[in-house]
Motif scaffolding. Structure first.
Motif, short mmCIF file in Angstrom:
data_model
loop_
_atom_site.label_atom_id
_atom_site.label_comp_id
_atom_site.label_asym_id
_atom_site.label_seq_id
_atom_site.Cartn_x
_atom_site.Cartn_y
_atom_site.Cartn_z
N GLY A 240 -20.36 -10.87 8.69
CA GLY A 240 -20.04 -9.45 8.62
C GLY A 240 -19.38 -8.91 9.86
N GLU A 241 -18.79 -9.79 10.68
CA GLU A 241 -18.12 -9.38 11.91
C GLU A 241 -16.78 -10.09 12.02
N SER A 242 -15.91 -9.60 12.92
CA SER A 242 -14.59 -10.18 13.11
C SER A 242 -14.68 -11.52 13.82
N GLN B 286 -14.78 -5.75 7.54
CA GLN B 286 -14.43 -4.50 6.88
C GLN B 286 -15.29 -3.32 7.32
N GLN B 287 -16.17 -3.53 8.29
CA GLN B 287 -17.02 -2.43 8.74
C GLN B 287 -16.18 -1.39 9.47
N ALA B 288 -16.59 -0.14 9.35
CA ALA B 288 -15.84 0.94 9.99
C ALA B 288 -15.79 0.76 11.50
N SER C 220 -16.89 -11.70 17.19
CA SER C 220 -16.96 -10.54 18.08
C SER C 220 -17.56 -9.35 17.33
N MET C 221 -18.42 -8.62 18.02
CA MET C 221 -19.09 -7.50 17.36
C MET C 221 -19.37 -6.39 18.37
N PRO C 222 -19.48 -5.15 17.89
CA PRO C 222 -19.93 -4.07 18.79
C PRO C 222 -21.33 -4.40 19.31
N SER C 223 -21.58 -4.11 20.56
CA SER C 223 -22.86 -4.47 21.16
C SER C 223 -24.04 -3.79 20.47
N VAL C 224 -23.79 -2.65 19.83
CA VAL C 224 -24.89 -1.95 19.15
C VAL C 224 -25.40 -2.74 17.96
#
Length: 265
Positions: free
Chosen positions: A104-106, A126-128, A221-225
């Motif tokens: 679920g991440e790039s 595809q997450q915002a 890669s993902m947002p740290s949150v």
């Protein structure tokens, strides 16, 4: 050691961006048809044809007898052969797409040339809130996940040689870098927490040739949150599984390529 992630200019010119992306693809992969170019950019074939024609006019591309476009004299060749990069990307894309579905991440595929790392394939989730595509972008190798993986393969002498040309760009603190690379070697994966961009976490594993040499790195890669360190081992396992499938496909393609080359000789 971290720097700000590259941001697009406030008044980006789409046609210039498209032309530069095509030049990068030609430099890395060696050949491109009009249909391929249109698909990669998400534009009409007529638009792709006009862009390629302008690259030919300025010697960034040439067109051969089969109407396929190749890198022109303006583009310098890197240390990776066109064929290897093209095969890497072809073998990787199905696995990158599966990883996006699973995690679920790039995800990214990156190679190293000297002290820089270039993203040669990216698949966005595809997450915002997501890490956007970096395909074609170049960063200091020591600031990227795959760059750390590939630098970790070097001996101390080879690492010193990479950073001997201090005038080319930022030189990392070498003692600190060596400690981090030793940790990467022990773990078999790289964890990048805000190294290339604040608020972004990336995890990666190497892609190897049949003789065991590291050719590239695959990273998520993902947002740290959204990063949960309790999931780190599971993420590494998913990456490793995808890379094993990628390597099997790549090794077969390399075998076929060698056979075809031998027959031509």
């Amino acid at each position: 050691m971290a720097t700000e992630m590259k941001q697009p200019p406030p008044y980006a010119i789409a046609s210039v961006d498209h032309a530069l992306r095509l030049a990068t693809i030609l430099q890395l992969e060696g050949s491109l048809s009009v249909a391929d170019a249109a698909a990669r950019l998400g534009v009409a074939r007529s638009t792709a044809h006009r862009l390629l024609a302008m690259l030919v006019y300025r010697d960034f591309a040439v067109q051969d007898d089969t109407k396929v476009y190749r890198a022109g004299p303006v583009l310098e060749l890197g240390s990776h052969s066109h064929s290897t990069v093209s095969l890497l990307r072809r073998a990787a894309l199905p696995q990158l797409r599966e990883l996006v579905d699973r995690l679920g991440e790039s995800v990214n595929l990156t190679v190293r040339t000297g002290d820089t790392a270039r993203f040669i394939a990216c698949v966005e989730c595809q997450q915002a809130l997501r890490v956007g595509s970096r395909e074609g972008m170049v960063f200091p190798a020591h600031q990227t996940t795959a760059g750390l993986l590939l630098l970790a393969e070097l001996t101390d002498e080879e690492l010193d040689s990479v950073y001997a040309g201090a005038g080319r760009g930022e030189v990392p603190a070498m003692d600190e870098l060596r400690r981090e690379l030793a940790k990467v070697r022990r773990n078999g994966f790289a964890l990048n927490q805000g190294r290339s961009e604040r608020g972004v976490v990336a995890v990666g594993v190497p892609v190897r040739s049949p003789d065991g040499a590291a050719l590239a790195g695959v990273s998520v890669s993902m947002p740290s949150v959204r990063y949960d360190r309790r999931r780190l081992r599971a993420i590494v396992a998913d990456l490793s599984s995808a890379v094993r499938a990628l390597e099997a496909d790549l090794h077969e393609q390399l075998r076929v390529q060698r056979q075809e080359s031998a027959h031509r000789q």
